[in-house]
Design a protein around this motif. Structure first.
Motif, PDB file in Angstrom:
ATOM      1  N   PHE A   1       5.485  19.293 115.875  1.00  0.00           N
ATOM      2  CA  PHE A   1       6.098  20.454 115.243  1.00  0.00           C
ATOM      3  C   PHE A   1       7.024  21.146 116.235  1.00  0.00           C
ATOM      4  O   PHE A   1       6.910  20.978 117.456  1.00  0.00           O
ATOM      5  N   VAL A   2       7.968  21.942 115.685  1.00  0.00           N
ATOM      6  CA  VAL A   2       8.978  22.592 116.504  1.00  0.00           C
ATOM      7  C   VAL A   2       9.429  23.875 115.810  1.00  0.00           C
ATOM      8  O   VAL A   2       9.517  23.889 114.580  1.00  0.00           O
ATOM      9  N   PRO A   3       9.689  24.936 116.574  1.00  0.00           N
ATOM     10  CA  PRO A   3       9.311  25.142 117.976  1.00  0.00           C
ATOM     11  C   PRO A   3       7.821  25.451 118.093  1.00  0.00           C
ATOM     12  O   PRO A   3       7.236  26.038 117.175  1.00  0.00           O
ATOM     13  N   ALA A   4       7.246  25.094 119.211  1.00  0.00           N
ATOM     14  CA  ALA A   4       5.795  25.201 119.370  1.00  0.00           C
ATOM     15  C   ALA A   4       5.300  26.637 119.257  1.00  0.00           C
ATOM     16  O   ALA A   4       4.231  26.892 118.700  1.00  0.00           O
ATOM     17  N   SER A   5       6.069  27.596 119.774  1.00  0.00           N
ATOM     18  CA  SER A   5       5.611  28.984 119.786  1.00  0.00           C
ATOM     19  C   SER A   5       5.627  29.616 118.394  1.00  0.00           C
ATOM     20  O   SER A   5       4.833  30.515 118.107  1.00  0.00           O
ATOM     21  N   ASP A   6       6.509  29.151 117.521  1.00  0.00           N
ATOM     22  CA  ASP A   6       6.615  29.694 116.162  1.00  0.00           C
ATOM     23  C   ASP A   6       7.098  28.578 115.236  1.00  0.00           C
ATOM     24  O   ASP A   6       8.272  28.536 114.856  1.00  0.00           O
ATOM     25  N   PRO A   7       6.212  27.672 114.854  1.00  0.00           N
ATOM     26  CA  PRO A   7       6.628  26.448 114.161  1.00  0.00           C
ATOM     27  C   PRO A   7       7.391  26.699 112.855  1.00  0.00           C
ATOM     28  O   PRO A   7       6.949  27.472 112.001  1.00  0.00           O
ATOM     29  N   GLU A   8       8.522  26.038 112.731  1.00  0.00           N
ATOM     30  CA  GLU A   8       9.322  26.080 111.506  1.00  0.00           C
ATOM     31  C   GLU A   8       9.266  24.748 110.753  1.00  0.00           C
ATOM     32  O   GLU A   8       9.431  24.725 109.531  1.00  0.00           O
ATOM     33  N   TYR A   9       9.035  23.667 111.500  1.00  0.00           N
ATOM     34  CA  TYR A   9       9.012  22.346 110.878  1.00  0.00           C
ATOM     35  C   TYR A   9       7.872  21.519 111.461  1.00  0.00           C
ATOM     36  O   TYR A   9       7.626  21.544 112.673  1.00  0.00           O
ATOM     37  N   PHE A  10       7.201  20.819 110.577  1.00  0.00           N
ATOM     38  CA  PHE A  10       6.121  19.910 110.969  1.00  0.00           C
ATOM     39  C   PHE A  10       6.498  18.499 110.525  1.00  0.00           C
ATOM     40  O   PHE A  10       7.056  18.307 109.438  1.00  0.00           O
ATOM     41  N   MET A  11       6.174  17.509 111.366  1.00  0.00           N
ATOM     42  CA  MET A  11       6.442  16.121 111.003  1.00  0.00           C
ATOM     43  C   MET A  11       5.264  15.244 111.419  1.00  0.00           C
ATOM     44  O   MET A  11       4.674  15.429 112.481  1.00  0.00           O
ATOM     45  N   MET A  12       4.948  14.283 110.573  1.00  0.00           N
ATOM     46  CA  MET A  12       3.903  13.317 110.889  1.00  0.00           C
ATOM     47  C   MET A  12       4.435  11.918 110.662  1.00  0.00           C
ATOM     48  O   MET A  12       5.033  11.621 109.620  1.00  0.00           O
ATOM     49  N   VAL A  13       4.220  11.060 111.653  1.00  0.00           N
ATOM     50  CA  VAL A  13       4.636   9.654 111.596  1.00  0.00           C
ATOM     51  C   VAL A  13       3.385   8.791 111.659  1.00  0.00           C
ATOM     52  O   VAL A  13       2.526   9.001 112.520  1.00  0.00           O
ATOM     53  N   VAL A  14       3.283   7.840 110.739  1.00  0.00           N
ATOM     54  CA  VAL A  14       2.147   6.917 110.716  1.00  0.00           C
ATOM     55  C   VAL A  14       2.676   5.491 110.628  1.00  0.00           C
ATOM     56  O   VAL A  14       3.513   5.185 109.775  1.00  0.00           O
ATOM     57  N   ILE A  15       2.194   4.638 111.521  1.00  0.00           N
ATOM     58  CA  ILE A  15       2.583   3.225 111.504  1.00  0.00           C
ATOM     59  C   ILE A  15       1.316   2.391 111.332  1.00  0.00           C
ATOM     60  O   ILE A  15       0.435   2.380 112.186  1.00  0.00           O
ATOM     61  N   ASP A  16       1.248   1.722 110.208  1.00  0.00           N
ATOM     62  CA  ASP A  16       0.090   0.890 109.879  1.00  0.00           C
ATOM     63  C   ASP A  16       0.379  -0.545 110.317  1.00  0.00           C
ATOM     64  O   ASP A  16       1.276  -1.198 109.791  1.00  0.00           O
ATOM     65  N   GLU A  17      -0.396  -1.016 111.304  1.00  0.00           N
ATOM     66  CA  GLU A  17      -0.280  -2.376 111.833  1.00  0.00           C
ATOM     67  C   GLU A  17       1.153  -2.708 112.274  1.00  0.00           C
ATOM     68  O   GLU A  17       1.853  -3.517 111.663  1.00  0.00           O
ATOM     69  N   PRO A  18       1.612  -2.082 113.364  1.00  0.00           N
ATOM     70  CA  PRO A  18       2.941  -2.435 113.875  1.00  0.00           C
ATOM     71  C   PRO A  18       2.998  -3.915 114.265  1.00  0.00           C
ATOM     72  O   PRO A  18       1.999  -4.488 114.714  1.00  0.00           O
ATOM     73  N   ASP A  19       4.158  -4.520 114.071  1.00  0.00           N
ATOM     74  CA  ASP A  19       4.321  -5.956 114.349  1.00  0.00           C
ATOM     75  C   ASP A  19       4.539  -6.208 115.840  1.00  0.00           C
ATOM     76  O   ASP A  19       5.618  -6.614 116.284  1.00  0.00           O
ATOM     77  N   VAL A  20       3.506  -5.936 116.616  1.00  0.00           N
ATOM     78  CA  VAL A  20       3.548  -6.148 118.061  1.00  0.00           C
ATOM     79  C   VAL A  20       2.246  -6.809 118.483  1.00  0.00           C
ATOM     80  O   VAL A  20       1.259  -6.810 117.740  1.00  0.00           O
ATOM     81  N   GLU A  21       2.240  -7.346 119.663  1.00  0.00           N
ATOM     82  CA  GLU A  21       1.048  -8.049 120.140  1.00  0.00           C
ATOM     83  C   GLU A  21      -0.133  -7.105 120.286  1.00  0.00           C
ATOM     84  O   GLU A  21      -1.252  -7.428 119.898  1.00  0.00           O
ATOM     85  N   ASP A  22       0.115  -5.911 120.847  1.00  0.00           N
ATOM     86  CA  ASP A  22      -0.950  -4.928 121.007  1.00  0.00           C
ATOM     87  C   ASP A  22      -0.662  -3.758 120.069  1.00  0.00           C
ATOM     88  O   ASP A  22       0.109  -2.862 120.375  1.00  0.00           O
ATOM     89  N   GLN A  23      -1.291  -3.778 118.886  1.00  0.00           N
ATOM     90  CA  GLN A  23      -1.018  -2.759 117.882  1.00  0.00           C
ATOM     91  C   GLN A  23      -1.478  -1.368 118.294  1.00  0.00           C
ATOM     92  O   GLN A  23      -1.028  -0.367 117.723  1.00  0.00           O
ATOM     93  N   SER A  24      -2.369  -1.282 119.273  1.00  0.00           N
ATOM     94  CA  SER A  24      -2.886   0.021 119.674  1.00  0.00           C
ATOM     95  C   SER A  24      -1.899   0.808 120.524  1.00  0.00           C
ATOM     96  O   SER A  24      -2.180   1.941 120.910  1.00  0.00           O
ATOM     97  N   THR A  25      -0.746   0.237 120.799  1.00  0.00           N
ATOM     98  CA  THR A  25       0.251   0.911 121.616  1.00  0.00           C
ATOM     99  C   THR A  25       0.821   2.095 120.846  1.00  0.00           C
ATOM    100  O   THR A  25       1.711   1.954 120.013  1.00  0.00           O
ATOM    101  N   GLY A  26       0.282   3.266 121.116  1.00  0.00           N
ATOM    102  CA  GLY A  26       0.676   4.462 120.379  1.00  0.00           C
ATOM    103  C   GLY A  26       2.073   4.941 120.673  1.00  0.00           C
ATOM    104  O   GLY A  26       2.604   5.789 119.958  1.00  0.00           O
ATOM    105  N   GLY A  27       2.692   4.415 121.725  1.00  0.00           N
ATOM    106  CA  GLY A  27       4.031   4.860 122.095  1.00  0.00           C
ATOM    107  C   GLY A  27       5.078   4.614 121.033  1.00  0.00           C
ATOM    108  O   GLY A  27       6.130   5.269 121.022  1.00  0.00           O
ATOM    109  N   TYR A  28       4.822   3.687 120.105  1.00  0.00           N
ATOM    110  CA  TYR A  28       5.809   3.421 119.063  1.00  0.00           C
ATOM    111  C   TYR A  28       5.987   4.623 118.148  1.00  0.00           C
ATOM    112  O   TYR A  28       7.073   4.877 117.638  1.00  0.00           O
TER     113      TYR A  28
END
Length: 651
Positions: A572-599
């Motif tokens: 969310f942004v800005p942290a001190s007084d949030p105006e916008y919230f966003m959530m990203v979800v990736i189900d089974e990314p096509d990579v060798e190690d799916q647990s890599t949260g950096g994606y």
């Protein structure tokens, strides 16, 4: 004399009897006629009752049958389905006029100077088979209504009308085109094709029924009422046409912003072209009123042709051809399903701030409390040992540090400290296990353990977001309440309903459901999640000058042995007084190690980079732009990517 007197007496008696006979006959006939009249009247009355009942029940059907034999046999006046707009008035769903070609054989057959030029024009303009047309006219010589082709375009219709006008306006020839006319209907059109398909849904061919999304949820508002054309007899005993106008559907104004939606979908598409996943979903909300500004998931589909599985490129034609009809329908239903509201998953570490919020609110936890992470935790009562992802341990952590480091060990200790009763109470307060009430169809409830069912292992794993299921919209709504000061608003995708003339009929204001946390707890969690983003070193979400706060999540799917993961990131942004919230979800990314949260942080960073200029957000702190902060981001180290989650308990 005596004989004569007797004879005279007999004659007089007979004469008297003959005089009485007509009277008796008349009385008998009157009675018989009266009975006959009564019976006839009774039958007529019975017929009148039957006709009345049939007229009331089936009168309209009989009327349509009669109308079908008249030259004006089109008895239905189509309505226009209501439009769907974005929050700024951009049209997302509208209607386009299409035309049914109607033949009147009784007119076409009436004269060779009509029949030949009319058939010539039909063949010339539409490429119809002349022999087929002639056979049709021969088999139905007296018919006045044959719908020969449906849903022609305006261009096709105008081509024929131009030829008709050219022939009929030529006074030098006897030929005339007649007995062909066009009914108007409306086809649902989606100008942006695939854009916001999950949120919008699609409508049936006749516009009466919506499927999925806004089209289904608000079908009663969008669908109009068809008009009617009736034949009647006027005072001069001539037939005339009586019409009842159609009532068009209402306009639905959504909360979606087309520009934000486009930014989201462009980034999701790029991610899936470069990396790919089983499903990638993004939702953007206003945390201060529950409005959904953008909602998308991949794979997507074309609203104008929802049965085309090739659109998103997720399925090849070869794969589609190999599907049975049942498999194809199952696949289509999966594509049409809204991942954000209709799919449950284990949220992972995004649930950690909510666990901490519960403890702070009930006084079971203090922001100054500390916890030792030595690499794992032995569950009291013989529940087994659950290791932290950093087997060497994070050391001593305060509550903020537990969020920043996403430490499972610390969260299990916090869960045990606040107890099962408080934990389950706040799962309910945050809306898990129940529908959020979002105005979209088919919302799932999620799967929770009750207080009575929850074991020590359940409490330990639930505390860091494993072994219970939630939907994306449940997590998003809970987060919005936690970051806005504690107000839980019903998420919604529609702002208002307008009549077909543009008058506002209903406004969907924000709906406060309950208070979840105090302002002090909200402020603490915002600061902790800002520190979490600021501490990122690999694939950082941070953008110089902006207070972007957030929390990652990585959850191993069942069965655990398959090593398949869902990774997510709430920000969310800005942290001190949030105006916008966003959530990203990736189900089974096509990579060798799916647990890599950096994606998820990479995708979130790209999204905020594109969205912030459009949202006209100004920097709230020093940009701090140096050569170091502008360095190219590198792939996350395994330890950071794993996000501190390892749900398996070692017995």
């Amino acid at each position: 004399m005596t004989r004569q007197k007797g004879s005279m007496y007999s004659n007089m008696k007979a004469s008297r009897k003959n005089k009485n006979a007509p009277k008796i006959f008349q009385t008998y006939m009157k009675q018989k006629l009266a009975l006959t009249f009564f019976l006839v009247a009774l039958v007529l009355f019975g017929l009148a009752v039957v006709v009345g009942v049939i007229g009331a029940r089936d009168g309209e059907d009989y009327g349509r049958t009669v109308l079908a034999q008249q030259t004006y046999s089109s008895d239905t006046v189509p309505f226009k389905r209501g439009e769907i707009l974005d929050r700024n008035g951009t049209v997302l769903a509208t209607n386009e006029a299409v035309y049914n070609l109607i033949l009147d054989p009784s007119v076409i057959n009436s004269d060779e100077n009509i029949k030949n030029p009319t058939l010539d024009a039909l063949v010339e303009c539409f490429g119809y088979d002349r022999t087929e047309l002639e056979t049709l006219l021969q088999e139905n010589p007296n018919s006045q209504y044959i719908r020969y082709e449906k849903r022609m375009s305006e261009e096709e219709r105008d081509k024929f009308l131009a030829v008709e006008a050219e022939i009929n306006d030529n006074m030098k020839i006897k030929d005339k085109i007649d007995g062909v006319w066009f009914e108007t209907e409306y086809k649902r059109v989606y100008p942006y094709s695939t854009l916001a398909c999950d949120m919008i849904g699609f409508a049936s061919e006749d516009g009466t029924t919506g499927s999925y999304g806004i089209e289904q949820y608000y079908n009663d508002q969008l669908a109009g009422t068809p008009g009617r054309k009736y034949g009647s007899i006027n005072e001069d005993s001539n037939s005339e046409l009586v019409s009842r106008d159609a009532i068009d559907g209402n306009t639905v104004v959504s909360t979606i912003d087309v520009n934000l939606q486009t930014i989201v979908e462009d980034n999701v598409k790029q991610f899936n072209e470069e990396i790919g996943s089983k499903n990638t979903a993004v939702i953007v909300m206003d945390p201060n009123n529950g409005e959904v500004l953008a909602m998308a998931s991949y794979p997507y589909y074309d609203l104008n042709d929802p049965s085309d599985l090739t659109v998103s490129g997720y399925y090849t034609q070869e794969q589609i051809d190999a599907l049975s009809e049942e498999e194809r329908l199952d696949t289509l239903n999966e594509v049409w399903k809204n991942f954000i509201t209709q799919t449950t998953y284990e949220p992972g570490s995004t649930a950690k701030p909510l666990t901490i919020a519960a403890g702070l609110e009930e006084g079971k936890l203090s922001t100054t409390d500390t916890f030792l992470c030595d690499g794992g935790w032995e569950i009291p009562g013989g529940g087994g040992y659950i290791g932290c992802i950093r087997l060497s341990g994070h050391g001593m952590l305060d509550v903020k540090g537990a969020i920043v480091e996403s430490c499972n060990d610390a969260l299990m200790q916090i869960g045990w400290q606040i107890g099962t009763e408080v934990f389950c109470k706040y799962q309910s307060i945050f809306g898990f296990g129940e529908q959020t009430g979002i105005d979209l169809p088919g919302e799932e409830y999620g799967i929770l353990k009750s207080e009575e069912e929850m074991s020590e292992v359940d409490l330990a794993t639930n505390s860091f977001g494993q072994n219970f299921n939630a939907t994306v919209i449940q997590i998003a709504a809970a987060y919005c309440s936690v970051i806005n000061g504690g107000s839980y608003y019903t998420p919604h995708v529609v702002k208002e309903i307008r009549s077909s003339e543009g008058d506002v009929m209903e406004t969907m204001d924000k709906t406060l459901v309950r208070e979840t946390v105090s302002e002090s707890t909200s402020e603490f969690l915002r600061e902790a999640m800002l520190a979490m983003v600021d501490s990122q070193t690999s694939w950082s979400t941070a953008i110089p000058g902006y207070e972007i706060a957030g929390k990652t999540g990585t959850a191993e799917k069942q069965p655990r042995s398959e090593n398949k993961y869902v990774v997510s990131f709430c920000s969310f942004v800005p942290a001190s007084d949030p105006e916008y919230f966003m959530m990203v979800v990736i189900d089974e990314p096509d990579v060798e190690d799916q647990s890599t949260g950096g994606y998820t942080t990479l995708l979130t960073h790209d999204l905020w980079t594109d969205m912030i200029p459009y949202l006209n957000l100004f920097p709230t702190r020093d940009t701090g732009e140096t050569e170091e902060t502008q360095a190219v981001q590198q792939e996350p180290e395994e330890e950071a990517a794993q996000d501190g989650e390892q749900p398996q308990a070692e017995e």
